[in-house]
Design an enzyme around this catalytic site. Sequence first.
Site, PDB file in Angstrom:
ATOM      1  N   ALA A  70     -10.286  -7.885  12.170  1.00 19.80           N
ATOM      2  CA  ALA A  70     -10.470  -8.553  11.033  1.00 19.80           C
ATOM      3  C   ALA A  70      -9.326  -9.774  10.716  1.00 19.80           C
ATOM      4  O   ALA A  70      -9.689 -10.945  10.288  1.00 19.80           O
ATOM      5  CB  ALA A  70     -10.687  -7.999   9.470  1.00 19.80           C
ATOM      6  N   GLN A  99     -13.429  -4.168   4.035  1.00 20.97           N
ATOM      7  CA  GLN A  99     -13.178  -3.211   3.139  1.00 20.97           C
ATOM      8  C   GLN A  99     -14.797  -2.675   2.809  1.00 20.97           C
ATOM      9  O   GLN A  99     -14.881  -1.547   2.343  1.00 20.97           O
ATOM     10  CB  GLN A  99     -12.139  -3.236   2.050  1.00 20.97           C
ATOM     11  N   CYS A 124      10.112  -0.346  -2.389  1.00 23.92           N
ATOM     12  CA  CYS A 124      11.776  -0.580  -2.728  1.00 23.92           C
ATOM     13  C   CYS A 124      12.488  -0.748  -1.407  1.00 23.92           C
ATOM     14  O   CYS A 124      13.353   0.126  -1.333  1.00 23.92           O
ATOM     15  CB  CYS A 124      12.115   0.362  -3.752  1.00 23.92           C
TER      16      CYS A 124
END
Lengths: 138, 404
Positions: free
Chosen positions: B74, B182, B328
């Site tokens: 994709a 999706q 993080c």
Amino acid sequence: MAYSEKVIDHYNNPRNIGTLDKNSKQVGTGLVGAPECGDVMRLQIEVDDATGIIKDAKFKTFGCGSAIASSSLATEWLKGKSVDDALKIDNMDIVEELALPPVKIHCSVLAEDAIKSAINDYRIKNGLAPIEDNKKHY
Amino acid sequence: MLKLPIYLDNNATTPMDPRVLEAMIPYFTQDFGNAASRNHPFGWKAEEAVDYAREQIAALIHADAREIIFTSGATESNNLAIKGVFEMYAEKGNHFITVETEHKAVLDTCKHIEKLGAEVTYLKTDSQGMITVQQVAEAIRPNTVLVSIMYANNEIGVIQSIKEIAALCKSKGVLFHTDATQAVGKIPVDVVADGIDLMSFSAHKMYGPKGVGALYVRRKNPRVKVTAQMDGGGHERGMRSGTLNVPGIVGFGKACELCRLEMESDTARIKKLRDKLETELLTLEESYVNGDREHRLPHVSNMSFKYVEGEGLIMGVKNIAVSSGSACTSASLEPSYVLKALGLDDELAHSSLRFGLSRFTTEEEVDYAIAHVKEAVLKLREMSPLWEMFKEGIDLKTIVWSEH
């Protein structure tokens, strides 16, 4: 990314989670980090007035496993140290002990900042001047 | 018996269906020919297999087989659609419209053509991740050539009003592209009924192999063309050169056929499990579902557990493979741009988990996930200073944080 065994141990069995009375003159509180950065650490020390020894230390941390481990380790190291010795804890000591990868060094910096911030809170409460921190971490 | 770890990250990729693998196997060693070899049976056999797969794929999305252009996935399809239209329709205009919650394969491609002289409008979604037809209508200019809006979002699963947006584009003479990676295989997607001109999708999100995808390119009313982004043998009607990945394409075809035949029953079962997971986790205090819950893929749930950091939470559920909107790991510590675009508070954006269920997800696995996520959230809240402040009634917005 794999965590080191020590980080996993501190994450699974964090030492000294908790809260001390922030209004007590013997208690210094450091709250560092920011929610938008994804980590906030609160570290507290309780100092014996007579000896200047840290007799208790507690933390609470919002953050990743490395942030939790860094603060947990910091409380372990703080207990039984004099305030002056506590100031000597360097973030790189934490990095080494926990084998933190480069992307997680900021967690150790935060822990060092939390220690200094808690000590300064204690000093100000007891009429002492705060310690200037001119250290550059990066 | 429950096998650990449990895979609930099916928006990242799905396991291949064993029936897909079975269909592919002969095309590696036995029928290995090049589909472009016209002079011998090896080539004919490969071409036959590709033609059959093209039919299987076209049938799932109600296209004509000739409208399927094979790509590597994709990301390539999105690149080909956007860059290909930019080049092919340069005389008509240079304005593009997309949405800020698109996949990076669309956003970064748009950034790329901006450097080459395109103008791109990035529409903002509402707090549920939705955009309106009205927003698109207001953004269309005389020089607009393409509107590119994803069918369903990869992080939160919200489904846009594709049919209405495509109809608007048609009435304005603007091409409409959708990244349906999706959506295809999970919900009914019909390029005719939906009025889609270009559509990107990929095999590995629907139980097929990695490394193969397609771009649907409308042939009639209007006849759409894109400029090839790779030069070579002129395969795929000149729009995408390169020897066809025959086993991959065969697998892609089989995966599409299975989705077409089993979507209805799969969806009913998966949606029930997703709803159970969500309902149970919502019993936790200060937990939220991100994105529009009505217009949403049946197998996705993006949830935030306030005052718990996502990466820390993932570590606490190490036997459950999920993804977090919080990473993080960089100096900037930026949470998901999709969740930020919805206007989520930082605490919420950093506290999110994305669950993606599949055809192979069992109820036992969902029950395990419910129990362990709950346990980890409660444990981490016990260690969270933010949770303590919340419980004391302190408004976190009043605190001056020391950013680092």
